[in-house]
Design a protein around this motif. Structure first.
Motif, mmCIF file in Angstrom:
data_model
loop_
_atom_site.group_PDB
_atom_site.id
_atom_site.type_symbol
_atom_site.label_atom_id
_atom_site.label_comp_id
_atom_site.label_asym_id
_atom_site.label_seq_id
_atom_site.Cartn_x
_atom_site.Cartn_y
_atom_site.Cartn_z
ATOM 1 N N TRP A 239 -17.659 -5.684 26.465
ATOM 2 C CA TRP A 239 -17.101 -5.911 25.131
ATOM 3 C C TRP A 239 -17.981 -6.882 24.342
ATOM 4 O O TRP A 239 -18.331 -6.643 23.184
ATOM 5 C CB TRP A 239 -15.693 -6.470 25.288
ATOM 6 N N GLY A 240 -18.368 -7.975 24.967
ATOM 7 C CA GLY A 240 -19.229 -8.936 24.295
ATOM 8 C C GLY A 240 -20.581 -8.341 23.930
ATOM 9 O O GLY A 240 -21.093 -8.551 22.827
ATOM 10 N N TYR B 187 -9.053 -8.637 20.191
ATOM 11 C CA TYR B 187 -9.705 -9.883 20.606
ATOM 12 C C TYR B 187 -8.886 -11.111 20.239
ATOM 13 O O TYR B 187 -8.937 -12.130 20.937
ATOM 14 C CB TYR B 187 -11.096 -9.977 19.982
ATOM 15 N N SER C 27 -15.280 -5.635 31.983
ATOM 16 C CA SER C 27 -14.832 -5.136 30.680
ATOM 17 C C SER C 27 -15.155 -6.121 29.568
ATOM 18 O O SER C 27 -15.650 -5.736 28.499
ATOM 19 C CB SER C 27 -13.321 -4.874 30.714
ATOM 20 N N VAL C 28 -14.890 -7.402 29.819
ATOM 21 C CA VAL C 28 -15.144 -8.422 28.805
ATOM 22 C C VAL C 28 -16.641 -8.571 28.542
ATOM 23 O O VAL C 28 -17.071 -8.755 27.392
ATOM 24 C CB VAL C 28 -14.517 -9.764 29.235
ATOM 25 N N ALA C 29 -17.458 -8.484 29.590
ATOM 26 C CA ALA C 29 -18.912 -8.562 29.415
ATOM 27 C C ALA C 29 -19.419 -7.395 28.559
ATOM 28 O O ALA C 29 -20.238 -7.582 27.644
ATOM 29 C CB ALA C 29 -19.599 -8.577 30.773
ATOM 30 N N VAL D 183 -6.920 -11.835 23.265
ATOM 31 C CA VAL D 183 -7.562 -11.686 24.569
ATOM 32 C C VAL D 183 -7.117 -12.776 25.536
ATOM 33 O O VAL D 183 -6.999 -12.538 26.742
ATOM 34 C CB VAL D 183 -9.102 -11.661 24.424
ATOM 35 N N TYR E 193 -18.332 -13.576 27.785
ATOM 36 C CA TYR E 193 -18.256 -12.735 26.585
ATOM 37 C C TYR E 193 -19.264 -13.201 25.526
ATOM 38 O O TYR E 193 -20.002 -12.406 24.946
ATOM 39 C CB TYR E 193 -16.837 -12.776 26.018
ATOM 40 N N GLY F 48 -22.619 -11.474 24.145
ATOM 41 C CA GLY F 48 -22.666 -11.209 22.719
ATOM 42 C C GLY F 48 -23.990 -11.622 22.096
ATOM 43 O O GLY F 48 -24.546 -10.907 21.262
ATOM 44 N N LEU G 215 -14.520 -16.135 28.779
ATOM 45 C CA LEU G 215 -14.879 -16.120 27.358
ATOM 46 C C LEU G 215 -16.319 -16.581 27.134
ATOM 47 O O LEU G 215 -16.986 -16.119 26.207
ATOM 48 C CB LEU G 215 -13.910 -17.003 26.574
ATOM 49 N N ALA H 40 -14.702 -0.635 26.557
ATOM 50 C CA ALA H 40 -14.339 -1.954 27.080
ATOM 51 C C ALA H 40 -12.843 -2.229 26.906
ATOM 52 O O ALA H 40 -12.166 -2.702 27.835
ATOM 53 C CB ALA H 40 -15.155 -3.030 26.381
ATOM 54 N N HIS I 179 -11.497 -4.247 16.960
ATOM 55 C CA HIS I 179 -11.958 -5.385 17.753
ATOM 56 C C HIS I 179 -11.054 -6.593 17.573
ATOM 57 O O HIS I 179 -10.591 -7.186 18.555
ATOM 58 C CB HIS I 179 -13.388 -5.748 17.356
#
Length: 408
Positions: free
Chosen positions: A300-301, A221, A296-298, A224, A246, A250, A243, A279, A217
């Motif tokens: 990932w978060g 990250y 992808s970022v969503a 990113v 994200y 998270g 971000l 992601a 990660h």
């Protein structure tokens, strides 16, 4: 109130750790060093925390955990104050070492203490709330610190965190009950309490999984923003929005994973590992497409946001008789993996570029998923008997009582 103050404390702790990310350029200019050199301050804190977190529970003995947390927040305040007055890299290093000591104590104890503040049925929610400060720091803490830096200077941002830490130290003393050494659960094996934690298969598997996953990660990250700017070609305002997405996902992942992991810790962590791998791979494949990058970022978060609490629950279920020790060990491994990920990420970026970095991180995430699939997970949490009660004067200490007849 106790859990809320604990959550705010973890928020200030992690914001203090990550603040250099948001003020890197002005801080480097003010200290007359390169941004790369200033960035090493993050690794310094991570390494010190990795050593401090496992050591603190072993050194405490019967000392009141409330006092330890309050003192640790004062130490954190001192570290931030030293950062605010630093005139060169030498004092910055000292300040980050001091900060790492305070951070290791607070983060290493917070989850274990949270379970003692509520009834057993609410333990998972309390851990999620305490650890939510970690996720909230990325959503609010670092951007807020950056705003303070832009308005009043980077030194003011560190000074503000120092003041907040002192206030929370007082809040911990006032809000928390006395918390002496945790009581070993009735029926716990004394031999198991003395056995090294790494001999417990599910603890070893969980820690190995965390090492690979957190390294993956943070390797990706940490970079990113260059991915979003160079590959997706987003403007600075759009990068900030992505971000923020994200961070919000998270926070959602933190509480969702806490509820799920309380019932099925292994399945939850494996799902999060798969989500992180997917992601990062999606970002490597479709990083040039704005819409897919946002998805992808969503994802990932959402996945990473739940990892800290789900991994914590995995650990406590694996060693319920030694919650403080296993939590300290977990936080130490977690923060060491943060430092390792940032270092490896920088090495790969410098030698190969952004896209190979993303694929390397995705591969590490797949390795962690494989470890979790092949290894053993924690045993299921035992159900509380119907006659189990929690004494009203000490809701953080749980015992099982049997009705007895009081003699006249």
């Amino acid at each position: 109130m106790s859990v809320a103050v604990l959550s705010l404390s973890t928020f200030v702790v992690v914001t203090s750790e990550m603040l250099p990310v948001g003020v890197l350029t002005p801080m480097a200019d003010g200290l007359r060093i390169s941004p790369g050199t200033a960035g090493y301050s993050l690794a310094i804190t991570g390494v010190v925390t990795a050593v401090t977190a496992p050591a603190v529970p072993r050194l405490l003995g019967a000392v009141d955990r409330r006092v330890v947390l309050a003192v640790a927040m004062v130490v954190l305040a001192a570290g931030n104050a030293l950062s605010a007055v630093a005139q060169g890299f030498g004092l910055l290093v000292v300040s980050r070492i001091v900060l790492g000591i305070g951070m290791g104590a607070v983060w290493g104890l917070s989850a274990a203490v949270a379970t003692r503040l509520v009834a057993p049925r609410n333990a998972a929610l309390a851990v999620s709330a305490a650890v939510s400060g970690v996720a909230a720091a990325s959503v609010v803490g670092v951007p807020l610190g950056t705003l303070v830096s832009n308005a009043f200077g980077w030194r003011a941002a560190f000074a503000s965190l120092s003041v907040a830490a002192v206030v929370l130290a007082a809040g911990l003393v006032l809000a928390l009950p006395r918390l002496p050494r945790p009581v070993t659960p009735a029926g716990a094996d004394d031999g198991a309490a003395r056995e090294p934690l790494l001999r417990t298969a599910s603890v070893t598997v969980g820690l190995a999984l965390i090492v690979f996953l957190v390294t993956a990660h943070f390797a990706a990250y940490t970079y990113v923003r260059p991915v979003l700017e160079e590959r997706t070609e987003l403007t600075p305002g759009a990068v900030a929005l992505v971000l923020l997405v994200y961070g919000l996902f998270g926070l959602a992942g933190n509480f969702a994973a806490g509820a799920l992991a309380a019932r099925r810790a292994r399945v939850t962590v494996l799902g999060l590992a798969a989500g992180i791998a997917a992601a990062i791979a999606l970002l490597a494949l479709f990083g040039t497409v704005a819409g897919l990058t946002g998805i992808s970022v969503a994802l990932w978060g959402l996945a990473y946001g739940g990892l800290s609490v789900a991994g914590q629950i995995w650990m406590t279920q694996s060693a319920p008789h030694r919650v403080e020790h296993v939590t300290g060990l977990y936080v130490g491994v977690f923060t060491a993996a943060i430092a390792l990920g940032a270092f490896l990420g920088g090495t790969v970026v410098e030698s190969a570029g952004i896209t190979p970095l993303l694929w390397s991180a995705a591969a590490l995430a797949v390795v962690s998923l494989t470890i979790g699939l092949l290894g053993s997970g924690p045993p299921p949490s035992p159900r509380r008997p119907a006659d189990a009660t929690t004494p009203p004067d000490h809701p953080h200490e749980t015992t099982t009582t049997t009705p007895t007849r009081t003699p006249s």
